[in-house]
Design an enzyme around this catalytic site. Structure first.
Site, PDB file in Angstrom:
ATOM      1  N   ARG A 121       0.907  -1.380  -0.143  1.00 53.90           N
ATOM      2  CA  ARG A 121       0.088  -0.010   0.000  1.00 53.90           C
ATOM      3  C   ARG A 121       0.845   1.266   0.042  1.00 53.90           C
ATOM      4  NH1 ARG A 121      -2.898  -2.950   4.129  1.00 53.90           N
ATOM      5  NH2 ARG A 121      -4.822  -3.953   2.972  1.00 53.90           N
ATOM      6  N   LYS A 143       3.303  11.241 -11.239  1.00 56.65           N
ATOM      7  CA  LYS A 143       2.341  10.384 -12.043  1.00 56.65           C
ATOM      8  C   LYS A 143       3.102   9.038 -12.489  1.00 56.65           C
ATOM      9  CE  LYS A 143      -0.289  13.375 -14.992  1.00 56.65           C
ATOM     10  NZ  LYS A 143      -0.429  13.802 -16.411  1.00 56.65           N
ATOM     11  N   GLU A 185      10.211  17.910 -24.681  1.00 54.58           N
ATOM     12  CA  GLU A 185       9.101  18.413 -23.499  1.00 54.58           C
ATOM     13  C   GLU A 185       9.850  19.734 -23.024  1.00 54.58           C
ATOM     14  OE1 GLU A 185       6.626  16.932 -22.948  1.00 54.58           O
ATOM     15  OE2 GLU A 185       6.685  14.613 -23.211  1.00 54.58           O
ATOM     16  N   LYS A 227       8.182  23.685 -14.151  1.00 57.04           N
ATOM     17  CA  LYS A 227       7.111  22.634 -14.104  1.00 57.04           C
ATOM     18  C   LYS A 227       6.624  22.418 -12.462  1.00 57.04           C
ATOM     19  CE  LYS A 227       5.693  17.627 -14.717  1.00 57.04           C
ATOM     20  NZ  LYS A 227       5.782  16.507 -15.396  1.00 57.04           N
ATOM     21  N   GLU A 237      -4.222  16.916 -11.289  1.00 59.13           N
ATOM     22  CA  GLU A 237      -4.581  17.380 -12.655  1.00 59.13           C
ATOM     23  C   GLU A 237      -6.167  17.006 -12.629  1.00 59.13           C
ATOM     24  OE1 GLU A 237      -2.386  15.765 -16.071  1.00 59.13           O
ATOM     25  OE2 GLU A 237      -4.342  15.429 -17.076  1.00 59.13           O
ATOM     26  N   ARG A 242      -2.504  21.760 -15.031  1.00 60.14           N
ATOM     27  CA  ARG A 242      -1.455  20.607 -15.602  1.00 60.14           C
ATOM     28  C   ARG A 242      -1.956  20.226 -16.871  1.00 60.14           C
ATOM     29  NH1 ARG A 242       0.699  16.153 -11.141  1.00 60.14           N
ATOM     30  NH2 ARG A 242       2.290  15.497 -12.737  1.00 60.14           N
ATOM     31  N   ASN A 246       0.130  19.498 -21.685  1.00 57.69           N
ATOM     32  CA  ASN A 246      -0.406  18.598 -23.028  1.00 57.69           C
ATOM     33  C   ASN A 246      -0.374  19.321 -24.285  1.00 57.69           C
ATOM     34  OD1 ASN A 246      -0.660  16.451 -21.501  1.00 57.69           O
ATOM     35  ND2 ASN A 246      -2.683  16.716 -20.796  1.00 57.69           N
ATOM     36  N   HIS A 249       0.548  17.278 -27.301  1.00 60.30           N
ATOM     37  CA  HIS A 249       0.182  15.903 -26.857  1.00 60.30           C
ATOM     38  C   HIS A 249      -1.334  15.621 -27.389  1.00 60.30           C
ATOM     39  CE1 HIS A 249       3.554  16.453 -24.247  1.00 60.30           C
ATOM     40  NE2 HIS A 249       3.429  15.266 -24.034  1.00 60.30           N
ATOM     41  N   HIS A 253      -0.057  12.206 -28.984  1.00 63.08           N
ATOM     42  CA  HIS A 253      -0.274  10.742 -28.608  1.00 63.08           C
ATOM     43  C   HIS A 253      -1.070  10.037 -29.455  1.00 63.08           C
ATOM     44  CE1 HIS A 253      -0.463  12.049 -23.876  1.00 63.08           C
ATOM     45  NE2 HIS A 253       0.683  11.327 -24.320  1.00 63.08           N
ATOM     46  N   HIS A 265       7.947   8.976 -28.143  1.00 60.39           N
ATOM     47  CA  HIS A 265       7.072  10.105 -27.528  1.00 60.39           C
ATOM     48  C   HIS A 265       7.357  11.617 -27.796  1.00 60.39           C
ATOM     49  CE1 HIS A 265       4.154  11.740 -24.888  1.00 60.39           C
ATOM     50  NE2 HIS A 265       5.149  12.472 -24.071  1.00 60.39           N
TER      51      HIS A 265
HETATM   52  N1  LIG Z   1       4.977  10.135 -15.491  1.00 61.24           N
HETATM   53  C1  LIG Z   1       4.975  11.138 -16.292  1.00 61.24           C
HETATM   54  O1  LIG Z   1       4.520  12.178 -15.918  1.00 61.24           O
HETATM   55  C2  LIG Z   1       5.432  10.915 -17.688  1.00 61.24           C
HETATM   56  C3  LIG Z   1       5.958  11.891 -18.373  1.00 61.24           C
HETATM   57  C4  LIG Z   1       6.479  11.807 -19.773  1.00 61.24           C
HETATM   58  C5  LIG Z   1       6.701  10.534 -20.093  1.00 61.24           C
HETATM   59  N2  LIG Z   1       6.388   9.373 -19.160  1.00 61.24           N
HETATM   60  C6  LIG Z   1       6.780   8.054 -19.648  1.00 61.24           C
HETATM   61  O2  LIG Z   1       8.312   8.086 -19.614  1.00 61.24           O
HETATM   62  C7  LIG Z   1       8.478   7.074 -20.515  1.00 61.24           C
HETATM   63  C8  LIG Z   1       9.622   7.338 -21.462  1.00 61.24           C
HETATM   64  O3  LIG Z   1      10.778   7.703 -20.933  1.00 61.24           O
HETATM   65  P1  LIG Z   1      12.098   7.812 -21.645  1.00 61.24           P
HETATM   66  O4  LIG Z   1      12.084   8.448 -22.904  1.00 61.24           O
HETATM   67  O5  LIG Z   1      13.058   8.107 -20.598  1.00 61.24           O
HETATM   68  O6  LIG Z   1      12.489   6.423 -21.788  1.00 61.24           O
HETATM   69  P2  LIG Z   1      13.210   5.057 -21.281  1.00 61.24           P
HETATM   70  O7  LIG Z   1      13.029   5.148 -19.858  1.00 61.24           O
HETATM   71  O8  LIG Z   1      13.092   3.733 -22.335  1.00 61.24           O
HETATM   72  O9  LIG Z   1      14.883   5.406 -21.769  1.00 61.24           O
HETATM   73  C9  LIG Z   1      15.255   5.603 -23.088  1.00 61.24           C
HETATM   74  C10 LIG Z   1      16.267   4.674 -23.205  1.00 61.24           C
HETATM   75  O10 LIG Z   1      17.558   5.150 -22.716  1.00 61.24           O
HETATM   76  C11 LIG Z   1      18.362   4.446 -21.975  1.00 61.24           C
HETATM   77  N3  LIG Z   1      18.741   5.294 -20.988  1.00 61.24           N
HETATM   78  C12 LIG Z   1      18.179   5.875 -19.841  1.00 61.24           C
HETATM   79  N4  LIG Z   1      19.197   6.835 -19.343  1.00 61.24           N
HETATM   80  C13 LIG Z   1      20.406   6.511 -19.936  1.00 61.24           C
HETATM   81  C14 LIG Z   1      21.939   6.785 -19.969  1.00 61.24           C
HETATM   82  N5  LIG Z   1      22.026   8.024 -19.151  1.00 61.24           N
HETATM   83  N6  LIG Z   1      22.627   6.347 -20.865  1.00 61.24           N
HETATM   84  C15 LIG Z   1      22.190   5.680 -21.719  1.00 61.24           C
HETATM   85  N7  LIG Z   1      21.024   5.029 -21.892  1.00 61.24           N
HETATM   86  C16 LIG Z   1      20.161   5.614 -20.898  1.00 61.24           C
HETATM   87  C17 LIG Z   1      16.976   3.397 -21.461  1.00 61.24           C
HETATM   88  O11 LIG Z   1      17.481   2.344 -21.080  1.00 61.24           O
HETATM   89  C18 LIG Z   1      16.356   3.421 -22.720  1.00 61.24           C
HETATM   90  O12 LIG Z   1      16.620   2.285 -23.455  1.00 61.24           O
HETATM   91  C19 LIG Z   1       7.180   6.569 -21.224  1.00 61.24           C
HETATM   92  O13 LIG Z   1       6.829   5.052 -20.776  1.00 61.24           O
HETATM   93  C20 LIG Z   1       6.273   7.688 -20.901  1.00 61.24           C
HETATM   94  O14 LIG Z   1       5.103   7.031 -20.655  1.00 61.24           O
HETATM   95  C21 LIG Z   1       5.923   9.573 -18.078  1.00 61.24           C
HETATM   96 ZN   LIG Z   2       5.010  14.234 -22.982  1.00 60.43          ZN
END
Ligand SMILES: NC(=O)c1ccc[n+]([C@@H]2O[C@H](COP(=O)([O-])OP(=O)(O)OC[C@H]3O[C@@H](n4cnc5c(N)ncnc54)[C@H](O)[C@@H]3O)[C@@H](O)[C@H]2O)c1
Ligand SMILES: [Zn+2]
Length: 359
Positions: A121, A143, A185, A227, A237, A242, A246, A249, A253, A265
């Site tokens: 929990r 999030k 972003e 942010k 949100e 918030r 978007n 987006h 999306h 993304h």
């Molecule tokens: N929670 C939120 O508010 C929010 C906002 C935007 C996106 N997201 C989510 O985030 C995700 C995308 O995140 P992302 O783009 O970081 O993707 P990711 O976590 O897949 O990272 C991208 C790639 O880079 C690699 N990597 C990360 N750091 C590294 C480093 N320092 N050196 C070498 N390789 C590295 C990872 O292993 C992966 O292969 C999606 O699932 C999306 O839905 C969430």
């Molecule tokens: Zn985004």
């Protein structure tokens, strides 16, 4: 090193941004009252690069550290992976007071955050973002989520971290396409809230893309300063604040989903920002000069400005299914100028189709 506060009624925390700060994680976390067990959740790419440094910092501050690895990539952001993490946490005798550290990109942040929100929990967790996208977006705001099939982030929780530790030096190993992804972003944030940040991006994009850590630190800090208050004003949100994040987006999306996630993304958001600017321009809100400036910065960040050949009807349908739809109306965040955005509920679907079909 910079500290940015996220001040919330019950869950305030600090965002630390700086180069080489991973080594300070242990003392900082001890300093805010944590001790005992700590579990690092990371992925197969990040583990060999940074898990030792984080682990040693924690051990040096007296934590007993367990390391859990999941395969790198979005495909691991599932309930199944979460379930395997619950099992491994139990095997490691993790307790409700055990601190979870999400070391990696947004996938790890969302997944480990979700596991922390639900295991027993709720256990405390810390975001240690290593991708630019995670540093400027996913690690801030609480999030957390996993995907189900094509439905991204469909199961999740708002659950704030206890600290965010963004070590800019970790970006050195990030693949260029991921740097672009995160930059989308930051451009978004500047477009919605800050002309000064946008100007800075215009003048320094080639340095940023060339991995100039000082520039990357500055844009990350400026971005996070924008942010944090948005999260403070609209933690879950429920308001409109918030929603502003978007921008790009609504279209983004949809093209991301219809591309079967072949588009990353950030690439999809870039395409979305350019398309939504064109919508705003045609509706008479945004002038052409501003739209052109935005498109230029997007391209300078190595991002696409136009969608690949996609089935437009499918994109339109995907937009209708988005979480941002309110009582059947697709909501758009449109720019009036760079640094000023508003929510538009009155965008005609025919206009959207027209813009998406433009050459
Ligand atoms: N929670 C939120 O508010 C929010 C906002 C935007 C996106 N997201 C989510 O985030 C995700 C995308 O995140 P992302 O783009 O970081 O993707 P990711 O976590 O897949 O990272 C991208 C790639 O880079 C690699 N990597 C990360 N750091 C590294 C480093 N320092 N050196 C070498 N390789 C590295 C990872 O292993 C992966 O292969 C999606 O699932 C999306 O839905 C969430
Ligand atoms: Zn985004």
């Amino acid at each position: 090193m910079n500290t940015i506060n996220v001040a919330l009624p019950h869950n305030s925390y600090e965002i630390k941004v700086g180069a080489g700060i991973l080594a300070q994680a242990g003392p900082w976390l001890k300093g805010i009252g944590f001790n005992g067990k700590a579990v690092i959740i990371t992925d197969s790419n990040v583990r060999p690069l940074y898990a030792d440094a984080l682990s040693q910092s924690l051990a040096g501050a007296g934590f007993s550290v367990t390391l859990l690895e999941v395969p790198a990539g979005e495909a691991a952001k599932t309930l199944e992976t979460a379930a395997s993490l619950y099992d491994r946490l139990s095997e490691a005798y993790a307790e409700r007071s055990t601190l979870i550290l999400a070391l990696g990109g947004g996938v790890i942040g969302d997944l480990a955050g979700f596991v922390a929100a639900t295991y027993m929990r709720g256990t405390p967790y810390v975001q240690v973002p290593t991708s630019l996208l995670a540093m400027v977006d996913s690690s801030i705001g609480g999030k957390t989520a996993v995907d189900r099939g094509k439905l991204k982030n469909i199961v999740g929780a708002f659950y704030q971290p206890r600290m965010v530790i963004g070590d800019i030096a970790t970006l050195k190993t990030l693949p260029p396409v991921e740097l672009s992804n995160g930059m989308a972003e930051i451009i978004k944030m500047a477009g919605v809230y800050s002309e000064p940040l946008f100007d800075y991006l215009e003048n320094n994009m080639s340095k940023a893309m060339g991995m100039d850590l000082a520039v990357l630190e500055r844009v990350t800090v400026e971005n996070d300063r924008l942010k944090a208050p948005v999260v403070e004003r609209d933690e879950k949100e429920t308001g409109t604040e918030r929603i502003m994040l978007n921008y790009g987006h609504t279209v983004g999306h949809a093209v991301e989903a219809v591309s079967d996630f072949a588009l990353k993304h950030g690439q999809a958001v870039a395409i979305g920002m350019v398309a939504e600017n064109e919508i705003a321009r045609r509706m008479g809100y945004l002038d052409s000069a501003a739209a052109k400036r935005m498109e230029k910065v997007i391209k300078a960040a190595g991002l696409p400005a136009r969608p690949p050949a996609l089935n437009i009807k499918k994109v339109m349908r995907a937009m209708q299914q988005d979480k941002k739809v309110l009582r059947g109306r697709v909501r758009f965040v449109l720019l009036k100028s760079i640094g000023e955005a508003f929510i538009a509920d009155n965008v005609e679907p025919a206009l959207v189709e027209e813009v998406l079909s433009r050459g």
